[in-house]
Design a protein around this motif. Structure first.
Motif, PDB file in Angstrom:
ATOM      1  N   VAL A 195       0.765  -1.249  -0.077  1.00  0.00           N
ATOM      2  CA  VAL A 195       0.062  -0.068  -0.118  1.00  0.00           C
ATOM      3  C   VAL A 195       0.703   1.301   0.075  1.00  0.00           C
ATOM      4  N   CYS A 196       2.056   1.141   0.502  1.00  0.00           N
ATOM      5  CA  CYS A 196       2.785   2.292   0.029  1.00  0.00           C
ATOM      6  C   CYS A 196       2.811   3.069  -1.176  1.00  0.00           C
ATOM      7  N   PRO A 197       2.492   4.435  -1.202  1.00  0.00           N
ATOM      8  CA  PRO A 197       2.392   4.809  -2.699  1.00  0.00           C
ATOM      9  C   PRO A 197       3.783   5.333  -2.861  1.00  0.00           C
ATOM     10  N   VAL A 198       4.860   5.413  -2.310  1.00  0.00           N
ATOM     11  CA  VAL A 198       6.079   6.030  -2.904  1.00  0.00           C
ATOM     12  C   VAL A 198       7.091   4.803  -2.307  1.00  0.00           C
ATOM     13  N   GLY A 199       8.221   4.958  -2.273  1.00  0.00           N
ATOM     14  CA  GLY A 199       9.342   3.861  -2.106  1.00  0.00           C
ATOM     15  C   GLY A 199       9.978   4.205  -0.649  1.00  0.00           C
ATOM     16  N   ALA A 200       9.061   4.252   0.259  1.00  0.00           N
ATOM     17  CA  ALA A 200       9.230   4.823   1.786  1.00  0.00           C
ATOM     18  C   ALA A 200       9.390   3.318   2.433  1.00  0.00           C
ATOM     19  N   ILE A 201       8.658   2.031   2.233  1.00  0.00           N
ATOM     20  CA  ILE A 201       8.607   0.719   2.589  1.00  0.00           C
ATOM     21  C   ILE A 201       8.851  -0.123   1.561  1.00  0.00           C
ATOM     22  N   MET A 202       9.891  -0.745   1.549  1.00  0.00           N
ATOM     23  CA  MET A 202      10.133  -1.654   0.093  1.00  0.00           C
ATOM     24  C   MET A 202      10.627  -3.191   0.436  1.00  0.00           C
ATOM     25  N   SER A 203      10.586  -3.979  -0.391  1.00  0.00           N
ATOM     26  CA  SER A 203      11.152  -5.158   0.098  1.00  0.00           C
ATOM     27  C   SER A 203      12.774  -5.077  -0.410  1.00  0.00           C
ATOM     28  N   ARG A 204      13.333  -5.879   0.500  1.00  0.00           N
ATOM     29  CA  ARG A 204      14.764  -5.857   0.167  1.00  0.00           C
ATOM     30  C   ARG A 204      15.200  -6.903  -0.761  1.00  0.00           C
ATOM     31  N   LEU A 205      14.086  -8.037  -1.068  1.00  0.00           N
ATOM     32  CA  LEU A 205      14.548  -9.172  -1.810  1.00  0.00           C
ATOM     33  C   LEU A 205      15.135  -8.903  -3.236  1.00  0.00           C
ATOM     34  N   HIS A 206      14.568  -7.948  -3.816  1.00  0.00           N
ATOM     35  CA  HIS A 206      14.637  -7.539  -5.223  1.00  0.00           C
ATOM     36  C   HIS A 206      15.311  -6.216  -5.226  1.00  0.00           C
ATOM     37  N   ARG A 207      15.978  -5.699  -4.154  1.00  0.00           N
ATOM     38  CA  ARG A 207      16.547  -4.208  -4.412  1.00  0.00           C
ATOM     39  C   ARG A 207      17.111  -4.058  -5.376  1.00  0.00           C
ATOM     40  N   HIS A 208      16.956  -2.925  -5.967  1.00  0.00           N
ATOM     41  CA  HIS A 208      18.088  -2.356  -7.082  1.00  0.00           C
ATOM     42  C   HIS A 208      18.196  -3.503  -8.138  1.00  0.00           C
ATOM     43  N   SER A 209      17.312  -4.377  -8.443  1.00  0.00           N
ATOM     44  CA  SER A 209      17.639  -5.360  -9.378  1.00  0.00           C
ATOM     45  C   SER A 209      16.798  -5.159 -10.506  1.00  0.00           C
ATOM     46  N   TYR A 210      15.829  -4.060 -10.708  1.00  0.00           N
ATOM     47  CA  TYR A 210      14.925  -4.166 -11.925  1.00  0.00           C
ATOM     48  C   TYR A 210      14.306  -2.447 -11.883  1.00  0.00           C
ATOM     49  N   ARG A 211      13.484  -2.406 -12.868  1.00  0.00           N
ATOM     50  CA  ARG A 211      12.755  -1.266 -12.776  1.00  0.00           C
ATOM     51  C   ARG A 211      11.440  -1.632 -13.174  1.00  0.00           C
ATOM     52  N   PRO A 212      10.391  -1.130 -12.450  1.00  0.00           N
ATOM     53  CA  PRO A 212       9.057  -1.626 -12.736  1.00  0.00           C
ATOM     54  C   PRO A 212       8.781  -1.900 -13.980  1.00  0.00           C
ATOM     55  N   TRP A 213       9.256  -1.038 -15.042  1.00  0.00           N
ATOM     56  CA  TRP A 213       8.750  -1.382 -16.472  1.00  0.00           C
ATOM     57  C   TRP A 213       9.502  -2.541 -17.173  1.00  0.00           C
ATOM     58  N   GLN A 214      10.416  -3.043 -16.445  1.00  0.00           N
ATOM     59  CA  GLN A 214      11.241  -4.143 -17.073  1.00  0.00           C
ATOM     60  C   GLN A 214      10.725  -5.462 -16.448  1.00  0.00           C
ATOM     61  N   LEU A 215       9.666  -5.180 -15.580  1.00  0.00           N
ATOM     62  CA  LEU A 215       9.143  -6.605 -15.241  1.00  0.00           C
ATOM     63  C   LEU A 215       8.312  -7.228 -16.481  1.00  0.00           C
ATOM     64  N   GLY A 216       8.929  -7.641 -17.522  1.00  0.00           N
ATOM     65  CA  GLY A 216       7.966  -7.770 -18.694  1.00  0.00           C
ATOM     66  C   GLY A 216       7.166  -8.766 -18.439  1.00  0.00           C
ATOM     67  N   SER A 217       7.141  -9.688 -17.921  1.00  0.00           N
ATOM     68  CA  SER A 217       5.841 -10.780 -17.935  1.00  0.00           C
ATOM     69  C   SER A 217       5.217 -10.733 -16.420  1.00  0.00           C
ATOM     70  N   GLU A 218       3.934 -10.752 -16.359  1.00  0.00           N
ATOM     71  CA  GLU A 218       3.295 -10.754 -15.301  1.00  0.00           C
ATOM     72  C   GLU A 218       2.260 -12.023 -15.431  1.00  0.00           C
ATOM     73  N   THR A 219       2.567 -12.753 -14.145  1.00  0.00           N
ATOM     74  CA  THR A 219       1.796 -13.943 -14.374  1.00  0.00           C
ATOM     75  C   THR A 219       0.639 -14.327 -13.277  1.00  0.00           C
ATOM     76  N   LYS A 220      -0.561 -14.223 -13.419  1.00  0.00           N
ATOM     77  CA  LYS A 220      -1.607 -14.442 -12.142  1.00  0.00           C
ATOM     78  C   LYS A 220      -1.683 -15.848 -12.147  1.00  0.00           C
ATOM     79  N   THR A 221      -1.307 -16.131 -10.706  1.00  0.00           N
ATOM     80  CA  THR A 221      -1.270 -17.542 -10.341  1.00  0.00           C
ATOM     81  C   THR A 221      -1.794 -17.832  -8.887  1.00  0.00           C
ATOM     82  N   VAL A 222      -1.630 -18.877  -8.374  1.00  0.00           N
ATOM     83  CA  VAL A 222      -1.899 -19.190  -7.122  1.00  0.00           C
ATOM     84  C   VAL A 222      -0.843 -19.281  -6.219  1.00  0.00           C
ATOM     85  N   CYS A 223      -0.816 -18.934  -5.053  1.00  0.00           N
ATOM     86  CA  CYS A 223       0.261 -18.965  -4.122  1.00  0.00           C
ATOM     87  C   CYS A 223       0.559 -20.609  -3.771  1.00  0.00           C
TER      88      CYS A 223
END
Lengths: 860, 420
Positions: A195-223
């Protein structure tokens, strides 16, 4: 009918909503920052100010309710000016580090400034400087970027119910901090990140390894984790999973996730994944080729079948594999091998309990809609903390409490401690007596409903005395009366049953008693499920006594139907349960076990016994994604594709069938594909071209799935029976074996902890989850700690009849004085290694609650 | 005019219940208990009593809303979070005449059907806390509080809750949040406290001075009360005067006394005969007035016509020795410090204004700063969640409006024209 005019457009509304909602319904966009559809109204950011005729001040569209005749303008020069002003205020202390910030590209502030903001700054002073908080392994806080919209706080408090973060300080010094200081001490749901609208609370897992527009494929699936079956969106860059995020508006989890679902995906890309088939040569597992491995398996299976008969072979299916995988697995076992020796770890509780309850109330009795819990006026919880076992279901219980519902628990549920007005905490192994007491008291208070004579007949002899409860269970009379009164008054109660209930001595009798309570007060039952496709695996017939669609194999007319469908004769005798398999293996009657996506050495109690059984086999095949404890013992190990690398379907605990979709590519074969190759090599041809084709066959064969297809599932609401035959009704016979555990005072009993951050094999290959919760600990109560002179972090030797472990202790007020809690999640430190069991005669589940344990301090 | 609210305060024992009774106290309450609650509200309406906290809201209207709400229990809160800079009008009541407040609250509680009351006391008034607690204990002892007030079975319980020193908690919804144990931040209205207030129940929040008017009002009746002071908003009013006058202090005068009279008559004129430069008539949030604008009746109706507001009646008098840029800067420092941080314009804007003013005050102002100040203030005014931000913005606007040359000189010369 309310009529309002927004920007000259007349809008008719059924009921009073906010101006913002009214505008949205008419396609008019009003910019917002602090507003979020899942959260309580706040009115803080002031971006949504609009002009309302006859109101002297500008009004926030997100808080103002429409009134008939209201005339509203959302796009005027004044408002444009106001928005520019507000955005300028937000930017004076917000760093312009967009080129460095991971949020850039999906930052709501960036988008709004681009659309409405000034192009030039007028702020000449120093911006606020706050160093990035990197103390936490998973979440990173950057409070320079925080715009104090408090979405995260409202999420944490009002939706997740963890209340782990808050706005600290006041005015311009306001920032968000965990109460615990730098590191988060929370449930790590990461819903604040969502829900954070800005970059104030973010996940460290993928830090600095992508830009949102580079997330080419999005797959809706089940956990892939638990039986709730949350919808997740897997976002990928260069064939590597970068993020797993929830989606607003989805029916099961509507924009929410738990720690496992959000941060547990890294197992997919783990370097320890199996890459090639392994064959044991000279005692060692050596890399091999698919051809060699498949040929070897086919010939060894045929050989054993010829020499010892089909029933010398057994198969263990997987609650982590898709319906398609499991369907092909049981078909392979029944058709190619010719045995009903098919079972899974669902036998440790879910399978038997579901069967038992369905026998009383009819098929589908446990498959209730999860979100319905929030609308119940009372929720009765027994046998495990739903907020850790099925976290998203747990949130619905918290929501129920927030809406004024009563939460009633038998035993202490830590995750519900702020939501539980009524808790009965019976002393160790006396739940049965308490349940008998509840049934008797309710019968007295409400009388028999009269609609289920078979069940009522079973209640006739029951006459537990309330006055005995303090002595037997340590329950105080006034607590008990309040509990009974609340339950009796509930109009729409729900019952949530966890595994600890099923896995206790007299578990099936306990289930009967809970069912009886449910019957008297006319409730709904939810059976917690720890694995993503535990329900689906049973639907697919991965059970020794049932065909796909729960058709008993012993009924000749059903067998005929499957024989026709599969064009072959089928074995007519029920096969072995997973525990019987282990016994038979030890006894030498069973020669071979084929394990698909399961780790019995770790996931079944009494590890030594399981190991002994498997060692005694002449041939063990393990098909998995990691070299598990079980795979290490195998003669052939086959690398499978993981959940993210294949198509298929999962069925959640509601009986909702959902599509699992391939998100990343990997060399290899799906579980079903491997099985069909082996089957074909054994002379039983299976040539499915894809999972969809298998599902087509399932829908022809299983009466529950009739007329279903992937297209229908995609639409969202595929709960079986879809257009198929109605579910089976209840039977005339309820089998009860009265039994109850015994307490030896002063002894400690081992209990299985089911932690929020782990699920067994997969989670320990996900570094983020390991970082959150890195090691096994024995949890003990303060009283136990005092009695044994132990403190947090002391190393103890925990020993039982079956083994001993050394591990640190954690003192935890939530633990009963007679209990030691240990999870079964860490390699070499699993609770199951210290447990032996006996089998419940009715549910065939293991009873684990009689394992005494001794703790001794280890001095180093 | 004979003093009503500050009657007897010269008596060192004025806070004692017996002294209060000796001076004529606890007469209104028995009379009120002989009336129907509805009749009390009618009397208050007839009296034309307006809230003394600053906004001047008609008391009877607020009470009618709350008593019409069927939810129960109802609460009566006394706003004793007197934090507006320059204001010390409630303090003498709290410290010297607590029983008039207790009696007033008991009457109001009865009128509203509220059985519980809290005094939300400013964190910086520790002395008042002790006095109040002692007085409440005495009132319980003598049956003016409790389960059977005046032997008539009327219940009213009263407790003191001390704030933690946040100005914003003087805003009624923030006060309620704070009383409930949450961070003091204003709530979304509607629903208004009269319907959904403390613990989600109907709640009336009235100022100390307002509630203290009740015993006298009931005693003499609404009709007679309405004859005191301004016909539009009658009654006695406490003015607290600070700054460069000969006799600063607390003055209880009829509502509508002219500001000029307060300064030159009651307070003995300007200190040492120096020249008046500016007056803030009702606490720091109210618009500053230049010397030629002070001939105005100090009440809720007339002050707006003269370009300011009555506010809390806290008159701050400044003579020629005062640098108004510095005053403005100091005022903004206060607003920045006290901004709760909930809404963007106030949280960010007050600090920005303070920073610009700081630059000007310290001789680092640049051309365009005055326009920037006005623009930033304009972006705050009317856009904030509660009136705190409006107060900050209007201070800047009004200081510049009346004393712009002083700001210009600061920027041009890089120093103060008053103090060099």
């Amino acid at each position: 009918m309310i009529t309002v005019t927004i920007n000259g457009k007349e809008i008719k509304l059924e009921k009073a909503v906010t101006v913002l909602e009214a505008a949205r319904s008419a396609g008019i966009k009003i910019p917002t920052l602090c507003w979020h559809e899942q959260l309580e109204k706040y009115g803080g950011c002031r971006l949504c100010l609009v002009e309302v005729e006859k109101m002297p001040r500008l009004q926030t569209a997100c808080t103002l309710m429409v009134a008939d005749g209201m005339i509203i303008r959302t796009e005027t020069d004044t408002i444009a000016e106001v928005r520019r002003g507000v955005l300028e205020f937000l930017l004076i202390n917000h760093p312009l580090d967009c080129p460095y910030c991971d949020k850039a590209g999906e930052c709501e502030l960036q988008d709004l400034v681009e659309k409405y903001g000034l192009t030039k700054g007028r702020f000449r002073e120093q911006k606020r400087k706050v160093p990035e908080a990197l103390e936490d392994p998973v979440l990173v806080r950057n409070m320079e970027r925080c715009i104090v919209c408090t979405r995260c706080v409202r999420m944490c408090e009002g939706v997740q119910g963890a209340s782990a973060i808050s706005v600290i300080n006041r005015g311009g010094h306001s920032h968000i901090e965990p109460f615990s200081g730098g590191r988060f001490d929370c449930e790590y749901c990461g819903n604040c990140v969502s829900v954070c609208p800005v970059g104030a609370i973010m996940s460290r897992l993928h830090r600095h390894s992508y830009r949102p527009w580079q997330l080419g494929s999005e797959t809706k699936t089940v956990c892939p984790y638990c039986g709730v079956g949350c919808t997740v969106v897997v976002q990928v860059r260069d064939d590597i999973i970068k993020r797993v995020v929830p989606k607003l508006g989805t029916v099961v989890n509507n924009g929410l996730l738990c720690s496992r679902g959000r941060f547990g995906y890294e197992f997919v890309g783990n370097k320890e994944r199996l890459t090639t088939p392994l064959i044991r040569k000279n005692g060692l597992l050596e890399p091999s080729t698919w051809e060699e491995a498949i040929r070897l398996i086919a010939s060894r299976l045929s050989e054993i079948k010829d020499k010892h008969g089909s029933n010398a072979i057994a198969g263990i299916a997987s609650p982590r594999c898709t319906n398609e995988d499991n369907y092909v697995f049981q078909k392979f076992m029944r058709v190619a091998v010719g045995t009903n020796n098919i079972d899974s770890t669902a036998r440790t509780g879910f399978a038997g309990a579901q069967g038992f309850i369905e026998n009383i109330f009819g098929q589908g009795a446990t498959g209730n809609i999860i979100s319905g819990l929030a609308n119940s006026d009372a929720v009765f919880v027994i046998g495990g903390d739903p907020t850790t076992i099925n976290p998203i279901l747990g949130l619905q219980i918290r929501a129920c409490s927030r809406r004024g519902g009563n939460i009633l628990t038998v035993g202490h549920m830590k995750g519900l401690r702020y939501y539980t007005p009524l808790e009965l905490r019976p002393s160790v192994n006396t739940e049965i007596a308490l349940l008998e007491g509840i049934v008797s008291a309710l019968m007295k208070k409400k009388g028999p409903p009269g609609s289920h004579p078979v069940l009522e007949a079973r209640l006739k002899d029951l006459n537990a005395q309330e006055a005995d409860l303090p002595r037997i269970c340590g329950i105080q009379g006034k607590d008990f009366s309040r509990f009974i009164d609340t339950l009796a008054e509930a109009a729409t109660p729900s019952f949530v049953i966890g595994k600890d209930m099923i896995q206790s001595k007299g578990g099936s009798y306990g289930l009967f008693l809970v069912s009886a309570i449910n019957y008297i007060v006319n409730g709904r039952i939810y059976l917690l499920s720890e694995r993503a496709n535990e329900q689906g695996l049973l639907d697919m017939g991965c059970a020794p006594d049932l065909f796909p669609g729960y058709r008993p194999i012993t009924y000749p007319e059903f067998r005929k139907r499957y024989e026709n469908a599969w064009k072959t004769g089928l074995p007519d005798k029920p096969g072995l349960t997973i525990f019987e398999m282990m016994e038979a293996a030890k006894a030498g009657a069973l020669k071979c076990i084929y394990v698909m996506g399961e780790n019995p050495v770790f996931n079944l109690p009494h590890t030594k016994d399981v190991e002994a059984g498997l060692k005694n086999l002449s041939f063990l095949v393990v098909q998995d994604i990691f070299l598990t404890e079980t795979a290490k013992m195998a003669d052939v190990v086959l690398p499978a594709l993981s959940w993210a690398e294949k198509d298929g379907t999962f069925t959640n605990m509601e009986r909702r069938i959902q599509l699992v979709k391939k998100a990343v590519h990997r060399e290899g074969m799906e579980d079903w594909k491997i099985l069909s190759e082996i089957s074909s090599n054994m002379g039983v041809r299976m040539n499915y071209s894809d999972a969809e084709e298998i599902f087509g066959e399932i829908c022809r064969v299983s009466p529950l799935h009739r007329d279903l297809n992937y297209e229908e599932i995609e639409k969202g609401d595929a709960i079986y029976p879809y257009k198929g035959e109605p579910l089976r009704g209840s039977t005339d016979e309820i089998h009860i074996e009265k039994s109850a555990g015994r307490e030896e005072r002063g002894k400690l009993y081992l209990r299985v902890e089911r932690p929020l951050f782990h699920s067994g094999t997969l989670s320990r290959k996900a570094p983020a989850l390991v970082n959150i919760c890195p090691e096994a600990v024995a949890r003990i109560s303060p009283a136990t700690a005092a009695a044994l002179s132990l403190k947090d972090g002391d190393i103890v030797r925990a020993s039982s009849k079956t083994g001993a472990l050394e591990l640190p202790v954690a003192v935890d007020e939530a633990i009963d004085d007679s209990a030691v809690m240990l999870s079964n999640n860490f390699q070499g430190k699993g609770a199951f290694s210290l447990m032996e069991y006996e089998i419940d005669p009715v549910t065939k589940a293991p009873c684990l609650d009689s394992n005494q344990i001794i703790l001794e301090k280890v001095n180093r | 005019m004979e003093r009503v609210l500050l009657k007897n305060i010269e008596n060192p024992e004025s806070a004692d219940i017996n002294e209060y009774k000796k001076a004529g106290g606890y007469k209104g309450l028995p009379k009120a208990l002989g009336m129907q609650p509805r009749e009390i509200i009618d009397e208050v309406k007839k009296a034309g009593l307006r809230g003394r906290g600053g906004a001047g809201f008609p008391v009877a209207m607020k009470w009618t809303f709350a008593s019409a709400d069927p939810k129960f229990p109802k609460y009566l809160l006394c706003n004793a979070d007197e934090g507006e800079p320059g204001t010390f009008k409630d303090r003498p009541i709290l410290e010297k005449n607590p029983h008039i407040l207790i009696e007033g609250m008991a009457i109001s509680g009865y009128a509203l059907g509220a059985e519980y009351g809290y005094v939300y006391l400013r964190g910086e008034y520790p002395g008042a806390k002790d006095v109040l607690n002692r007085a409440i204990a005495q009132a319980y002892e003598q049956g003016f509080l409790g389960d059977n007030i005046g032997g008539k079975g009327v219940r009213f319980h009263l407790a003191v809750h001390q704030g933690a020193g946040a100005y914003i908690c003087g805003e009624e919804t923030a006060l309620i949040e704070s009383l409930e144990g949450d961070k003091g931040q204003p709530r979304i209205k509607p629903p208004f406290p009269v319907n959904v207030g403390v613990f989600s129940k109907p709640t009336v929040v009235n100022n100390v001075e307002t509630l203290s008017n009740l015993p006298y009002l009931i005693e003499i009746g609404g009709e007679a009360y309405s004859k005191i002071g301004s016909p539009d908003c009658p009654g006695p009013k406490i003015y607290c005067v600070s700054g460069h006058v000969e006799r600063p202090g607390v003055y209880e005068l009829p509502m509508g006394t002219s500001l000029k009279d307060i300064i030159y008559d009651h307070c003995g004129g300007m200190k040492a005969g120096r020249k008046l430069k500016a007056v803030i008539p009702g606490g720091i949030s109210t618009p500053v007035l230049p010397p030629d604008k002070i001939d105005c009746p100090m009440d809720f109706v007339n002050m707006p016509k003269h370009g300011s507001m009555l506010g809390s009646g806290a008159v701050i008098v400044m003579d020629e020795s005062v640098c108004l840029v510095k005053v403005c800067f100091r005022a903004l420092k206060f607003f920045e410090h006290e901004s709760c941080g909930k809404c963007t314009p106030c949280r960010e804007g007050t600090g920005w204004l303070r920073k610009i003013l700081g630059r000007i005050e310290h001789g680092e102002g640049v051309d365009g700063d005055i326009e920037l100040l006005l623009s930033v203030a304009g972006n705050i005014l009317g856009k904030t969640f509660c009136p705190l931000g409006d107060g900050a913005a209007s201070v800047v606007q009004n200081f510049i409006k009346h004393f712009r040359p002083e700001f210009e000189e600061h920027i041009r010369a890089g120093k103060c024209m008053v103090n060099g």
